[in-house]
Design a protein around this motif. Structure first.
Motif, PDB file in Angstrom:
ATOM      1  N   TYR A  30       0.836  -1.198   0.000  1.00 42.87           N
ATOM      2  CA  TYR A  30       0.000   0.000   0.000  1.00 42.87           C
ATOM      3  C   TYR A  30       0.873   1.252   0.000  1.00 42.87           C
ATOM      4  O   TYR A  30       1.962   1.276   0.578  1.00 42.87           O
ATOM      5  CB  TYR A  30      -0.888   0.045   1.243  1.00 42.87           C
ATOM      6  CG  TYR A  30      -1.922  -1.046   1.302  1.00 42.87           C
ATOM      7  CD1 TYR A  30      -1.659  -2.236   1.967  1.00 42.87           C
ATOM      8  CD2 TYR A  30      -3.162  -0.882   0.693  1.00 42.87           C
ATOM      9  CE1 TYR A  30      -2.604  -3.241   2.031  1.00 42.87           C
ATOM     10  CE2 TYR A  30      -4.120  -1.881   0.745  1.00 42.87           C
ATOM     11  CZ  TYR A  30      -3.831  -3.055   1.406  1.00 42.87           C
ATOM     12  OH  TYR A  30      -4.778  -4.054   1.461  1.00 42.87           O
ATOM     13  N   ALA A  31       0.347   2.296  -0.611  1.00 41.14           N
ATOM     14  CA  ALA A  31       0.967   3.601  -0.472  1.00 41.14           C
ATOM     15  C   ALA A  31       0.756   4.086   0.954  1.00 41.14           C
ATOM     16  O   ALA A  31      -0.300   3.823   1.553  1.00 41.14           O
ATOM     17  CB  ALA A  31       0.346   4.591  -1.454  1.00 41.14           C
ATOM     18  N   PRO A  32       1.730   4.784   1.512  1.00 39.40           N
ATOM     19  CA  PRO A  32       1.578   5.273   2.892  1.00 39.40           C
ATOM     20  C   PRO A  32       0.314   6.119   3.085  1.00 39.40           C
ATOM     21  O   PRO A  32      -0.293   6.083   4.164  1.00 39.40           O
ATOM     22  CB  PRO A  32       2.841   6.108   3.111  1.00 39.40           C
ATOM     23  CG  PRO A  32       3.844   5.511   2.190  1.00 39.40           C
ATOM     24  CD  PRO A  32       3.062   5.092   0.978  1.00 39.40           C
ATOM     25  N   SER A  33      -0.096   6.835   2.065  1.00 40.07           N
ATOM     26  CA  SER A  33      -1.240   7.736   2.194  1.00 40.07           C
ATOM     27  C   SER A  33      -2.567   7.009   2.349  1.00 40.07           C
ATOM     28  O   SER A  33      -3.560   7.606   2.786  1.00 40.07           O
ATOM     29  CB  SER A  33      -1.309   8.672   0.985  1.00 40.07           C
ATOM     30  OG  SER A  33      -1.439   7.923  -0.210  1.00 40.07           O
ATOM     31  N   VAL A  34      -2.606   5.726   1.998  1.00 41.62           N
ATOM     32  CA  VAL A  34      -3.875   4.988   2.073  1.00 41.62           C
ATOM     33  C   VAL A  34      -3.815   3.813   3.046  1.00 41.62           C
ATOM     34  O   VAL A  34      -4.857   3.223   3.357  1.00 41.62           O
ATOM     35  CB  VAL A  34      -4.303   4.467   0.691  1.00 41.62           C
ATOM     36  CG1 VAL A  34      -4.330   5.599  -0.326  1.00 41.62           C
ATOM     37  CG2 VAL A  34      -3.430   3.326   0.211  1.00 41.62           C
ATOM     38  N   LYS A  35      -2.643   3.479   3.529  1.00 41.35           N
ATOM     39  CA  LYS A  35      -2.497   2.330   4.420  1.00 41.35           C
ATOM     40  C   LYS A  35      -3.346   2.530   5.673  1.00 41.35           C
ATOM     41  O   LYS A  35      -3.331   3.598   6.285  1.00 41.35           O
ATOM     42  CB  LYS A  35      -1.030   2.134   4.790  1.00 41.35           C
ATOM     43  CG  LYS A  35      -0.734   0.787   5.401  1.00 41.35           C
ATOM     44  CD  LYS A  35       0.768   0.543   5.477  1.00 41.35           C
ATOM     45  CE  LYS A  35       1.061  -0.868   5.954  1.00 41.35           C
ATOM     46  NZ  LYS A  35       2.520  -1.157   6.005  1.00 41.35           N
ATOM     47  N   GLY A  36      -4.095   1.490   6.016  1.00 38.58           N
ATOM     48  CA  GLY A  36      -4.982   1.574   7.172  1.00 38.58           C
ATOM     49  C   GLY A  36      -6.385   2.036   6.825  1.00 38.58           C
ATOM     50  O   GLY A  36      -7.309   1.883   7.633  1.00 38.58           O
ATOM     51  N   ARG A  37      -6.552   2.608   5.638  1.00 43.07           N
ATOM     52  CA  ARG A  37      -7.877   3.064   5.200  1.00 43.07           C
ATOM     53  C   ARG A  37      -8.391   2.245   4.015  1.00 43.07           C
ATOM     54  O   ARG A  37      -9.599   2.036   3.890  1.00 43.07           O
ATOM     55  CB  ARG A  37      -7.821   4.544   4.800  1.00 43.07           C
ATOM     56  CG  ARG A  37      -7.396   5.480   5.911  1.00 43.07           C
ATOM     57  CD  ARG A  37      -7.556   6.953   5.495  1.00 43.07           C
ATOM     58  NE  ARG A  37      -6.708   7.295   4.356  1.00 43.07           N
ATOM     59  CZ  ARG A  37      -7.180   7.776   3.209  1.00 43.07           C
ATOM     60  NH1 ARG A  37      -8.477   7.961   3.021  1.00 43.07           N
ATOM     61  NH2 ARG A  37      -6.333   8.094   2.229  1.00 43.07           N
ATOM     62  N   PHE A  38      -7.494   1.842   3.141  1.00 40.47           N
ATOM     63  CA  PHE A  38      -7.863   1.087   1.944  1.00 40.47           C
ATOM     64  C   PHE A  38      -7.435  -0.373   2.114  1.00 40.47           C
ATOM     65  O   PHE A  38      -6.404  -0.662   2.733  1.00 40.47           O
ATOM     66  CB  PHE A  38      -7.172   1.640   0.712  1.00 40.47           C
ATOM     67  CG  PHE A  38      -7.627   3.001   0.265  1.00 40.47           C
ATOM     68  CD1 PHE A  38      -8.443   3.796   1.051  1.00 40.47           C
ATOM     69  CD2 PHE A  38      -7.238   3.502  -0.970  1.00 40.47           C
ATOM     70  CE1 PHE A  38      -8.858   5.059   0.639  1.00 40.47           C
ATOM     71  CE2 PHE A  38      -7.630   4.742  -1.411  1.00 40.47           C
ATOM     72  CZ  PHE A  38      -8.438   5.526  -0.602  1.00 40.47           C
ATOM     73  N   THR A  39      -8.221  -1.276   1.521  1.00 43.27           N
ATOM     74  CA  THR A  39      -7.881  -2.691   1.533  1.00 43.27           C
ATOM     75  C   THR A  39      -8.024  -3.259   0.131  1.00 43.27           C
ATOM     76  O   THR A  39      -9.084  -3.126  -0.481  1.00 43.27           O
ATOM     77  CB  THR A  39      -8.779  -3.474   2.488  1.00 43.27           C
ATOM     78  OG1 THR A  39      -8.670  -2.932   3.814  1.00 43.27           O
ATOM     79  CG2 THR A  39      -8.382  -4.944   2.524  1.00 43.27           C
ATOM     80  N   ILE A  40      -6.962  -3.891  -0.357  1.00 45.42           N
ATOM     81  CA  ILE A  40      -7.016  -4.537  -1.657  1.00 45.42           C
ATOM     82  C   ILE A  40      -7.211  -6.037  -1.441  1.00 45.42           C
ATOM     83  O   ILE A  40      -6.647  -6.625  -0.520  1.00 45.42           O
ATOM     84  CB  ILE A  40      -5.737  -4.249  -2.482  1.00 45.42           C
ATOM     85  CG1 ILE A  40      -5.907  -4.739  -3.923  1.00 45.42           C
ATOM     86  CG2 ILE A  40      -4.491  -4.830  -1.821  1.00 45.42           C
ATOM     87  CD1 ILE A  40      -4.792  -4.273  -4.862  1.00 45.42           C
ATOM     88  N   SER A  41      -8.051  -6.632  -2.284  1.00 43.49           N
ATOM     89  CA  SER A  41      -8.299  -8.065  -2.206  1.00 43.49           C
ATOM     90  C   SER A  41      -8.491  -8.604  -3.610  1.00 43.49           C
ATOM     91  O   SER A  41      -8.623  -7.830  -4.577  1.00 43.49           O
ATOM     92  CB  SER A  41      -9.510  -8.366  -1.328  1.00 43.49           C
ATOM     93  OG  SER A  41     -10.678  -7.755  -1.852  1.00 43.49           O
ATOM     94  N   ARG A  42      -8.562  -9.923  -3.703  1.00 48.73           N
ATOM     95  CA  ARG A  42      -8.577 -10.531  -5.024  1.00 48.73           C
ATOM     96  C   ARG A  42      -9.365 -11.822  -4.984  1.00 48.73           C
ATOM     97  O   ARG A  42      -9.230 -12.607  -4.047  1.00 48.73           O
ATOM     98  CB  ARG A  42      -7.135 -10.785  -5.447  1.00 48.73           C
ATOM     99  CG  ARG A  42      -6.914 -11.302  -6.830  1.00 48.73           C
ATOM    100  CD  ARG A  42      -5.432 -11.240  -7.152  1.00 48.73           C
ATOM    101  NE  ARG A  42      -5.152 -11.699  -8.491  1.00 48.73           N
ATOM    102  CZ  ARG A  42      -4.006 -11.489  -9.134  1.00 48.73           C
ATOM    103  NH1 ARG A  42      -3.032 -10.829  -8.545  1.00 48.73           N
ATOM    104  NH2 ARG A  42      -3.818 -11.941 -10.350  1.00 48.73           N
ATOM    105  N   ASP A  43     -10.175 -12.047  -6.002  1.00 49.26           N
ATOM    106  CA  ASP A  43     -10.861 -13.311  -6.202  1.00 49.26           C
ATOM    107  C   ASP A  43     -10.255 -13.936  -7.455  1.00 49.26           C
ATOM    108  O   ASP A  43     -10.591 -13.551  -8.577  1.00 49.26           O
ATOM    109  CB  ASP A  43     -12.360 -13.071  -6.366  1.00 49.26           C
ATOM    110  CG  ASP A  43     -13.155 -14.373  -6.455  1.00 49.26           C
ATOM    111  OD1 ASP A  43     -12.601 -15.388  -6.905  1.00 49.26           O
ATOM    112  OD2 ASP A  43     -14.339 -14.353  -6.087  1.00 49.26           O
TER     113      ASP A  43
END
Length: 125
Positions: free
Chosen positions: A60-73
């Motif tokens: 994650y970029a530091p600016s979004v870490k803790g707020r954004f979550t990436i996932s994959r199917d």
């Protein structure tokens, strides 16, 4: 060739949430890394998040870490970006990217072979 189609952008108030999806089609069997970048008006395209198919590793970029979550199917060849606690500075066109070519670091826009058309995310204050 790999085709990427994003969906899920829109308008949300600060503090709200949005979820983006990116569906991949074509020669997806060879694609390990999939991720998200964003580009605000007048600014360079910047890295947001990355996920690997092989081991599920995420970055994650530091600016979004803790707020954004990436996932994959993997079965659906789809990657998601859950965005919480959105801020006005998150406003940008969000692009899905896939298949690193290792010409640069994973946070470099030059490191990916395939791109989606982009989806607008607007966060109002």
């Amino acid at each position: 060739q790999v085709q990427l189609v994003e969906s899920g952008g829109g308008l949300v108030q600060a503090g709200g949430s949005l979820s983006l999806s990116c569906a991949a089609s074509g020669r997806t069997v060879s694609v390990d890394a999939m991720g998200w970048f964003r580009q605000a008006p007048g600014k360079e395209r910047e890295f947001v998040a990355l996920i690997r198919r092989s081991d599920g590793g995420t970055y994650y970029a530091p600016s979004v870490k803790g707020r954004f979550t990436i996932s994959r199917d993997n079965a659906k060849n789809t990657v998601y970006l859950q965005m919480n606690s959105l801020k006005p500075e998150d406003t940008a066109v969000y692009y899905c990217a896939a298949d690193r070519n290792y010409r640069g670091a994973y946070w470099s826009k030059n490191d990916y072979n395939y791109w989606g058309q982009g989806t607008q995310v607007t966060v109002s204050s």
